[in-house]
Scaffold this motif. Structure first.
Motif, PDB file in Angstrom:
ATOM      1  N   THR A 282       0.794  -1.217   0.093  1.00 44.21           N
ATOM      2  CA  THR A 282      -0.006   0.087  -0.130  1.00 44.21           C
ATOM      3  C   THR A 282       0.872   1.411   0.035  1.00 44.21           C
ATOM      4  OG1 THR A 282      -0.168  -0.115   2.369  1.00 44.21           O
ATOM      5  CG2 THR A 282      -2.000  -0.839   1.085  1.00 44.21           C
ATOM      6  N   PHE A 283       2.408   1.157  -0.132  1.00 43.41           N
ATOM      7  CA  PHE A 283       3.194   2.251  -0.384  1.00 43.41           C
ATOM      8  C   PHE A 283       3.404   3.177   0.850  1.00 43.41           C
ATOM      9  CE2 PHE A 283       1.369   1.290  -4.569  1.00 43.41           C
ATOM     10  CZ  PHE A 283       2.685   1.053  -5.172  1.00 43.41           C
ATOM     11  N   THR A 284       2.877   2.599   2.229  1.00 43.17           N
ATOM     12  CA  THR A 284       3.110   3.050   3.273  1.00 43.17           C
ATOM     13  C   THR A 284       4.321   2.661   4.183  1.00 43.17           C
ATOM     14  OG1 THR A 284       1.657   1.695   4.207  1.00 43.17           O
ATOM     15  CG2 THR A 284       0.531   3.624   3.454  1.00 43.17           C
ATOM     16  N   GLY A 285       5.070   1.778   3.517  1.00 41.93           N
ATOM     17  CA  GLY A 285       6.381   1.244   4.197  1.00 41.93           C
ATOM     18  C   GLY A 285       7.053   0.774   2.960  1.00 41.93           C
ATOM     19  N   THR A 286       8.336   0.498   3.558  1.00 41.80           N
ATOM     20  CA  THR A 286       9.430   0.088   2.175  1.00 41.80           C
ATOM     21  C   THR A 286      10.080  -1.467   2.528  1.00 41.80           C
ATOM     22  OG1 THR A 286      11.168   1.368   3.469  1.00 41.80           O
ATOM     23  CG2 THR A 286      10.025   2.456   1.806  1.00 41.80           C
ATOM     24  N   ASP A 287      10.322  -1.744   3.715  1.00 42.90           N
ATOM     25  CA  ASP A 287      11.115  -2.913   4.181  1.00 42.90           C
ATOM     26  C   ASP A 287      10.470  -3.896   4.932  1.00 42.90           C
ATOM     27  OD1 ASP A 287      12.890  -0.976   2.942  1.00 42.90           O
ATOM     28  OD2 ASP A 287      14.445  -1.298   4.449  1.00 42.90           O
ATOM     29  N   ARG A 288      10.690  -5.007   4.816  1.00 46.26           N
ATOM     30  CA  ARG A 288      10.186  -6.173   5.858  1.00 46.26           C
ATOM     31  C   ARG A 288      11.176  -6.615   6.705  1.00 46.26           C
ATOM     32  NH1 ARG A 288       8.037  -8.603   0.772  1.00 46.26           N
ATOM     33  NH2 ARG A 288       9.263 -10.341   1.068  1.00 46.26           N
ATOM     34  N   ILE A 289      11.155  -6.212   7.786  1.00 45.17           N
ATOM     35  CA  ILE A 289      12.287  -6.329   8.736  1.00 45.17           C
ATOM     36  C   ILE A 289      12.339  -7.514   9.793  1.00 45.17           C
ATOM     37  CG2 ILE A 289      12.961  -3.841   8.174  1.00 45.17           C
ATOM     38  CD1 ILE A 289      12.304  -3.367  11.524  1.00 45.17           C
ATOM     39  N   HIS A 290      11.560  -8.482   9.467  1.00 44.38           N
ATOM     40  CA  HIS A 290      11.421  -9.744  10.473  1.00 44.38           C
ATOM     41  C   HIS A 290      12.579 -10.105  11.108  1.00 44.38           C
ATOM     42  CE1 HIS A 290       9.389 -13.102  12.698  1.00 44.38           C
ATOM     43  NE2 HIS A 290      10.399 -13.669  11.753  1.00 44.38           N
ATOM     44  N   ALA A 291      13.531 -10.308   9.981  1.00 41.42           N
ATOM     45  CA  ALA A 291      14.942 -11.390  10.410  1.00 41.42           C
ATOM     46  C   ALA A 291      15.749 -10.212  11.461  1.00 41.42           C
ATOM     47  CB  ALA A 291      15.514 -11.359   9.162  1.00 41.42           C
ATOM     48  N   ILE A 292      15.941  -8.954  11.141  1.00 43.19           N
ATOM     49  CA  ILE A 292      16.506  -8.200  12.091  1.00 43.19           C
ATOM     50  C   ILE A 292      15.810  -7.933  13.393  1.00 43.19           C
ATOM     51  CG2 ILE A 292      15.914  -5.979  11.267  1.00 43.19           C
ATOM     52  CD1 ILE A 292      19.488  -6.850  12.452  1.00 43.19           C
ATOM     53  N   ARG A 293      14.659  -7.983  13.578  1.00 47.84           N
ATOM     54  CA  ARG A 293      13.871  -7.842  14.803  1.00 47.84           C
ATOM     55  C   ARG A 293      14.124  -9.221  15.676  1.00 47.84           C
ATOM     56  NH1 ARG A 293       9.131  -6.644  11.373  1.00 47.84           N
ATOM     57  NH2 ARG A 293       8.680  -4.478  11.493  1.00 47.84           N
ATOM     58  N   GLN A 294      14.094 -10.127  14.976  1.00 44.04           N
ATOM     59  CA  GLN A 294      14.314 -11.518  15.627  1.00 44.04           C
ATOM     60  C   GLN A 294      15.595 -11.811  16.092  1.00 44.04           C
ATOM     61  OE1 GLN A 294      13.545 -15.449  13.179  1.00 44.04           O
ATOM     62  NE2 GLN A 294      11.977 -15.411  14.512  1.00 44.04           N
ATOM     63  N   ALA A 295      16.601 -11.154  15.363  1.00 46.15           N
ATOM     64  CA  ALA A 295      17.803 -11.539  15.695  1.00 46.15           C
ATOM     65  C   ALA A 295      18.168 -10.649  16.943  1.00 46.15           C
ATOM     66  CB  ALA A 295      18.709 -11.084  14.266  1.00 46.15           C
ATOM     67  N   ILE A 296      17.707  -9.555  16.947  1.00 41.32           N
ATOM     68  CA  ILE A 296      18.034  -8.565  18.212  1.00 41.32           C
ATOM     69  C   ILE A 296      17.336  -9.202  19.324  1.00 41.32           C
ATOM     70  CG2 ILE A 296      17.490  -6.385  19.273  1.00 41.32           C
ATOM     71  CD1 ILE A 296      17.888  -5.148  16.198  1.00 41.32           C
ATOM     72  N   ILE A 297      16.136  -9.824  19.253  1.00 42.66           N
ATOM     73  CA  ILE A 297      15.469 -10.369  20.402  1.00 42.66           C
ATOM     74  C   ILE A 297      16.273 -11.572  20.994  1.00 42.66           C
ATOM     75  CG2 ILE A 297      13.275 -11.223  21.311  1.00 42.66           C
ATOM     76  CD1 ILE A 297      13.167  -8.236  20.924  1.00 42.66           C
ATOM     77  N   ALA A 298      16.656 -12.455  19.977  1.00 41.71           N
ATOM     78  CA  ALA A 298      17.482 -13.666  20.240  1.00 41.71           C
ATOM     79  C   ALA A 298      18.715 -13.299  20.782  1.00 41.71           C
ATOM     80  CB  ALA A 298      17.524 -14.593  19.192  1.00 41.71           C
TER      81      ALA A 298
END
Length: 396
Positions: A282-298
């Motif tokens: 919907t052109f309200t975001g650019t990146d899907r950042i699931h991997a870096i979120r998960q890496a930081i949490i782990a």
């Protein structure tokens, strides 16, 4: 000459384009003998990277034979060279610090404002990777002009096959820098998100740097098997919950260092990833950042985060609180390829590093559009495609 050109989302074509010529005294013209499709090229294919223009020549992983040189080039006709994907002058403030991917002189003046508007500063030029990074013609072509040829290309000894050294252009130094940025210490446990080419080289590099355990995370069985061949333990995120699995495997502490080799097109039906996907569509975001979120949490408290993966714009739901409270450090950036090439070439020549395991397909340049679709749609079976200008379909 023939070259692969970009014309829009999922629209790449082999076109006849003018041959390149010497523009500046430090230029060289390379006859391309091998060029590869990079995972980063798929970001262009999916039109995630802005400032692409119809007709742009793609490709930033290539090597070949020197056929013409400017008066200030240090190369000689007939030499075989691998060309780094970063275009750097070799003498500016950043190059003198071996920060080649930060060289401002690699960008033409007309393109510097684009980069400053997006990121605050200009970065180095990149071959075949949008007008934000210089609008340079790439190497998925029969010939390519190489600026600053006295700084970038590395000469390859006679008798060494292209397949052994081609990846010095990008993904091998990128995987090595990713492991170096993780500041690996003897006995460390390192978790690597993504078993694409960069992730697999990061796995290999982490072991070479002294990691005791490397845990590779992906969902493609073939790629996980390649990680196993280097001694990695694996997690298939479609079969296991990654955070819970990592906590169990590390006694509740978490990995000492984490490496995100996934980037802005993370896969998986996770709640945050689905939301990111909707924002992109919907052109309200650019990146899907699931991997870096998960890496930081782990990552364990006091651990290190290395992020070689490509990201393009602004993001939300970034776990900044966890990052601060856990006392993590983060290192990232485009690869300083010229800094790493000599030592990595020596390691290849001494059989300390293998690169050929990655190649799943060799194809004529004419079949590059087919290769892009294969790499995009069949990532389990397609780990790396090398394109050979001059090769016929029968010889592939």
């Amino acid at each position: 000459m023939k070259a692969l050109t970009w014309h829009g989302k999922h629209d790449v074509r082999i076109d006849n384009v003018p041959d390149p010529g010497i523009v500046n005294p430090r230029d060289a013209i390379i006859k391309v003998t091998s060029t590869a499709i990079c995972g980063s090229d798929l970001h262009l294919y999916d039109h995630f990277i802005p400032t692409m223009q119809s007709g742009d020549i793609l490709g930033h992983e290539f090597m070949g034979e020197v056929v013409e040189v400017g008066p200030k080039s240090t190369l000689q006709k007939g030499q075989r060279v691998v060309v780094p994907f970063t275009i750097s002058c070799g003498s500016c403030y950043h190059c003198n610090k071996h920060q080649y991917s930060a060289c401002p002189n690699g960008l033409p003046a007309d393109n510097q404002d684009i980069a400053r508007a997006a990121y605050g500063h200009e970065m180095s030029g990149l071959f075949g990777y949008s007008h934000m990074t210089g609008g340079y013609a790439g190497g998925q072509a029969e010939y390519v002009r190489v600026p600053f040829s006295d700084v970038g290309p590395i000469v390859i000894p006679d008798g060494v096959d292209d397949d052994k050294v081609l990846f010095l252009s990008d993904i091998l130094p990128t995987g090595w820098q990713a492991a170096e940025y993780a500041e690996i210490e003897p006995g460390d446990t390192v978790a690597v998100w993504g078993c694409g080419p960069v992730g697999l080289f990061a796995v290999q590099s982490a072991f070479l740097m002294g990691a005791e355990r490397v845990i590779a995370i992906d969902h493609f069985p073939r790629r996980l098997e390649l990680a196993r061949q280097f001694g990695a333990e694996v997690i298939n995120f479609e079969e296991s919950k990654v955070y819970e699995a990592l906590m169990e495997m590390t006694g509740g502490i978490g990995p000492d260092a984490v490496i995100d080799s996934v980037g802005l097109e993370a896969h998986g039906l996770f709640v945050d990833n689905v939301i990111d996907e909707l924002k992109v569509r919907t052109f309200t975001g650019t990146d899907r950042i699931h991997a870096i979120r998960q890496a930081i949490i782990a990552c364990r408290k006091g651990g290190r985060v290395s992020m070689p993966a490509v990201y393009g714009g602004f993001v939300d739901k970034f776990p900044l609180g966890a990052f601060m409270e856990k006392g993590l450090t983060l290192k990232t950036g485009q690869t300083h390829v010229q800094h790493y090439m000599p030592a990595l070439l020596n390691a290849i020549m001494e059989d300390k590093i293998d690169t050929t395991f990655l190649i799943s397909h060799r194809m004529p340049l004419d079949e590059a559009p087919k290769g892009y679709k294969m790499f995009h749609d069949h990532q389990n079976e397609t780990t790396k495609i090398v394109l050979k200008p001059g090769m016929t379909a029968a010889a592939a």
